[in-house]
Write a protein that holds these residues in place. Sequence first.
Motif, PDB file in Angstrom:
ATOM      1  N   GLU A 178       2.474 -13.670   9.888  1.00 20.74           N
ATOM      2  CA  GLU A 178       2.942 -12.568  10.735  1.00 20.74           C
ATOM      3  C   GLU A 178       3.349 -11.370   9.885  1.00 20.74           C
ATOM      4  OE1 GLU A 178       6.544 -11.722  13.910  1.00 20.74           O
ATOM      5  OE2 GLU A 178       5.494 -13.655  13.986  1.00 20.74           O
ATOM      6  N   ASP A 179       4.016 -11.630   8.752  1.00 22.63           N
ATOM      7  CA  ASP A 179       4.427 -10.534   7.874  1.00 22.63           C
ATOM      8  C   ASP A 179       3.204  -9.808   7.290  1.00 22.63           C
ATOM      9  OD1 ASP A 179       7.096 -10.981   8.293  1.00 22.63           O
ATOM     10  OD2 ASP A 179       7.345 -12.277   6.532  1.00 22.63           O
ATOM     11  N   GLU A 180       2.184 -10.571   6.882  1.00 22.93           N
ATOM     12  CA  GLU A 180       0.953  -9.967   6.355  1.00 22.93           C
ATOM     13  C   GLU A 180       0.257  -9.129   7.427  1.00 22.93           C
ATOM     14  OE1 GLU A 180      -0.387 -13.355   3.041  1.00 22.93           O
ATOM     15  OE2 GLU A 180      -1.042 -13.506   5.141  1.00 22.93           O
ATOM     16  N   TYR A 181       0.296  -9.651   8.646  1.00 24.95           N
ATOM     17  CA  TYR A 181      -0.339  -8.946   9.756  1.00 24.95           C
ATOM     18  C   TYR A 181       0.358  -7.613  10.031  1.00 24.95           C
ATOM     19  CZ  TYR A 181      -2.715  -8.495  14.273  1.00 24.95           C
ATOM     20  OH  TYR A 181      -3.485  -8.062  15.317  1.00 24.95           O
ATOM     21  N   LEU A 182       1.676  -7.656  10.073  1.00 28.70           N
ATOM     22  CA  LEU A 182       2.451  -6.426  10.311  1.00 28.70           C
ATOM     23  C   LEU A 182       2.271  -5.440   9.159  1.00 28.70           C
ATOM     24  CD1 LEU A 182       5.720  -7.995  11.764  1.00 28.70           C
ATOM     25  CD2 LEU A 182       4.094  -6.529  12.991  1.00 28.70           C
ATOM     26  N   GLU A 183       2.201  -5.946   7.953  1.00 28.67           N
ATOM     27  CA  GLU A 183       2.020  -5.086   6.782  1.00 28.67           C
ATOM     28  C   GLU A 183       0.690  -4.334   6.875  1.00 28.67           C
ATOM     29  OE1 GLU A 183       3.066  -3.316   3.162  1.00 28.67           O
ATOM     30  OE2 GLU A 183       4.269  -4.586   4.491  1.00 28.67           O
ATOM     31  N   ALA A 184      -0.342  -5.034   7.352  1.00 23.91           N
ATOM     32  CA  ALA A 184      -1.662  -4.404   7.476  1.00 23.91           C
ATOM     33  C   ALA A 184      -1.650  -3.286   8.509  1.00 23.91           C
ATOM     34  CB  ALA A 184      -2.709  -5.447   7.850  1.00 23.91           C
ATOM     35  N   LEU A 185      -0.763  -3.385   9.494  1.00 25.41           N
ATOM     36  CA  LEU A 185      -0.694  -2.361  10.539  1.00 25.41           C
ATOM     37  C   LEU A 185      -0.141  -1.034  10.018  1.00 25.41           C
ATOM     38  CD1 LEU A 185       0.508  -4.341  13.703  1.00 25.41           C
ATOM     39  CD2 LEU A 185      -1.812  -3.773  12.969  1.00 25.41           C
ATOM     40  N   LYS A 186       0.425  -1.049   8.840  1.00 21.38           N
ATOM     41  CA  LYS A 186       0.936   0.198   8.267  1.00 21.38           C
ATOM     42  C   LYS A 186      -0.206   1.195   8.012  1.00 21.38           C
ATOM     43  CE  LYS A 186       5.095  -1.651   6.023  1.00 21.38           C
ATOM     44  NZ  LYS A 186       5.795  -1.859   4.739  1.00 21.38           N
ATOM     45  N   SER A 187      -1.408   0.655   7.822  1.00 19.85           N
ATOM     46  CA  SER A 187      -2.556   1.541   7.588  1.00 19.85           C
ATOM     47  C   SER A 187      -3.034   2.184   8.879  1.00 19.85           C
ATOM     48  CB  SER A 187      -3.713   0.739   6.974  1.00 19.85           C
ATOM     49  OG  SER A 187      -4.173  -0.263   7.887  1.00 19.85           O
ATOM     50  N   TYR A 188      -2.475   1.739   9.978  1.00 21.12           N
ATOM     51  CA  TYR A 188      -2.891   2.209  11.293  1.00 21.12           C
ATOM     52  C   TYR A 188      -2.433   3.640  11.557  1.00 21.12           C
ATOM     53  CZ  TYR A 188      -4.878   0.372  15.658  1.00 21.12           C
ATOM     54  OH  TYR A 188      -5.705   0.091  16.700  1.00 21.12           O
ATOM     55  N   VAL A 189      -1.196   3.937  11.134  1.00 22.76           N
ATOM     56  CA  VAL A 189      -0.612   5.263  11.407  1.00 22.76           C
ATOM     57  C   VAL A 189       0.195   5.732  10.196  1.00 22.76           C
ATOM     58  CG1 VAL A 189      -0.472   4.963  13.902  1.00 22.76           C
ATOM     59  CG2 VAL A 189       1.393   4.168  12.455  1.00 22.76           C
ATOM     60  N   GLN A 190       0.657   6.972  10.267  1.00 19.63           N
ATOM     61  CA  GLN A 190       1.484   7.542   9.202  1.00 19.63           C
ATOM     62  C   GLN A 190       2.978   7.372   9.475  1.00 19.63           C
ATOM     63  OE1 GLN A 190       0.078   8.775   6.414  1.00 19.63           O
ATOM     64  NE2 GLN A 190      -1.913   8.224   7.303  1.00 19.63           N
ATOM     65  N   ASP A 191       3.319   6.908  10.655  1.00 20.39           N
ATOM     66  CA  ASP A 191       4.721   6.764  11.049  1.00 20.39           C
ATOM     67  C   ASP A 191       5.384   5.649  10.239  1.00 20.39           C
ATOM     68  OD1 ASP A 191       7.156   6.540  12.223  1.00 20.39           O
ATOM     69  OD2 ASP A 191       6.428   6.210  14.262  1.00 20.39           O
ATOM     70  N   PRO A 192       6.372   5.965   9.388  1.00 18.89           N
ATOM     71  CA  PRO A 192       7.026   4.936   8.567  1.00 18.89           C
ATOM     72  C   PRO A 192       7.846   3.945   9.395  1.00 18.89           C
ATOM     73  CG  PRO A 192       8.160   7.041   8.342  1.00 18.89           C
ATOM     74  CD  PRO A 192       6.910   7.315   9.102  1.00 18.89           C
ATOM     75  N   SER A 193       8.200   4.310  10.601  1.00 22.82           N
ATOM     76  CA  SER A 193       9.001   3.419  11.444  1.00 22.82           C
ATOM     77  C   SER A 193       8.143   2.642  12.440  1.00 22.82           C
ATOM     78  CB  SER A 193      10.054   4.230  12.209  1.00 22.82           C
ATOM     79  OG  SER A 193       9.434   5.189  13.059  1.00 22.82           O
ATOM     80  N   TYR A 194       6.819   2.688  12.244  1.00 23.72           N
ATOM     81  CA  TYR A 194       5.876   2.071  13.185  1.00 23.72           C
ATOM     82  C   TYR A 194       6.126   0.567  13.345  1.00 23.72           C
ATOM     83  CZ  TYR A 194       1.313   1.272  15.456  1.00 23.72           C
ATOM     84  OH  TYR A 194       0.306   0.935  16.341  1.00 23.72           O
ATOM     85  N   ILE A 195       6.264  -0.131  12.238  1.00 18.71           N
ATOM     86  CA  ILE A 195       6.459  -1.581  12.277  1.00 18.71           C
ATOM     87  C   ILE A 195       7.818  -1.916  12.891  1.00 18.71           C
ATOM     88  CG2 ILE A 195       6.511  -3.703  10.928  1.00 18.71           C
ATOM     89  CD1 ILE A 195       3.799  -2.230  11.053  1.00 18.71           C
TER      90      ILE A 195
END
Length: 204
Positions: A178-195
């Motif tokens: 789950e942590d790896e999955y959420l980490e990969a979502l950081k590439s989705y947007v520029q919003d630092p608070s996205y996760i």
Amino acid sequence: MKRYDENLQDTLPEKMNKMGRKYITVCLVAVIIAVSFIAMIFINNEQSKILKSQQELIAKYRTELLQDEFMITLEQEIGHYMLQPNSEVNDSILYEFLKSNNVWFPEILLAQAKLESGNYSSSIYRRNNNLYGMKECSRRQTTQTSIKNGYGVYNNWQLSVLDRILWDVFTFEKKPTEDEYLEALKSYVQDPSYIAKIKSMIKK
């Protein structure tokens, strides 16, 4: 002696006729063989053209078939999408839809869809049937039918979910944590608070 001569004279024309007939027969046979040979060459050329044409058609139909099989496979994998292609979406429907497709983290994908679509009210969702804000895809398989303002357009929201699943398959070789999955979502947007936003929505 005269009788013999008369008989001899009578037999010469007959021999000449026989020789003539043989000559004519040989010529006819030669002509038939020549015509047959030419016909065989012509037929072989035509057959080669037909065979080449058939091979081209087979290659074309095979390509189309593979494309059709891909789409059919996609349609089969997304459960009841074919039964309700134009249905409205809400939390309950989307969550069940995600589970029916055996996604890795349905809670995360539900939260992400709500975040990206502004609780199913954004213009990108309304105009493009795009729940996840998926942009133009050029390096992987996709269910996008076109591009509008840089974002993928889908025939219905279910296909946008499937495209999001294809993104997972393209991004990960095997199921991540789950942590790896959420980490990969950081590439989705520029919003630092996205996760953090997604985690907060999951807790609710």
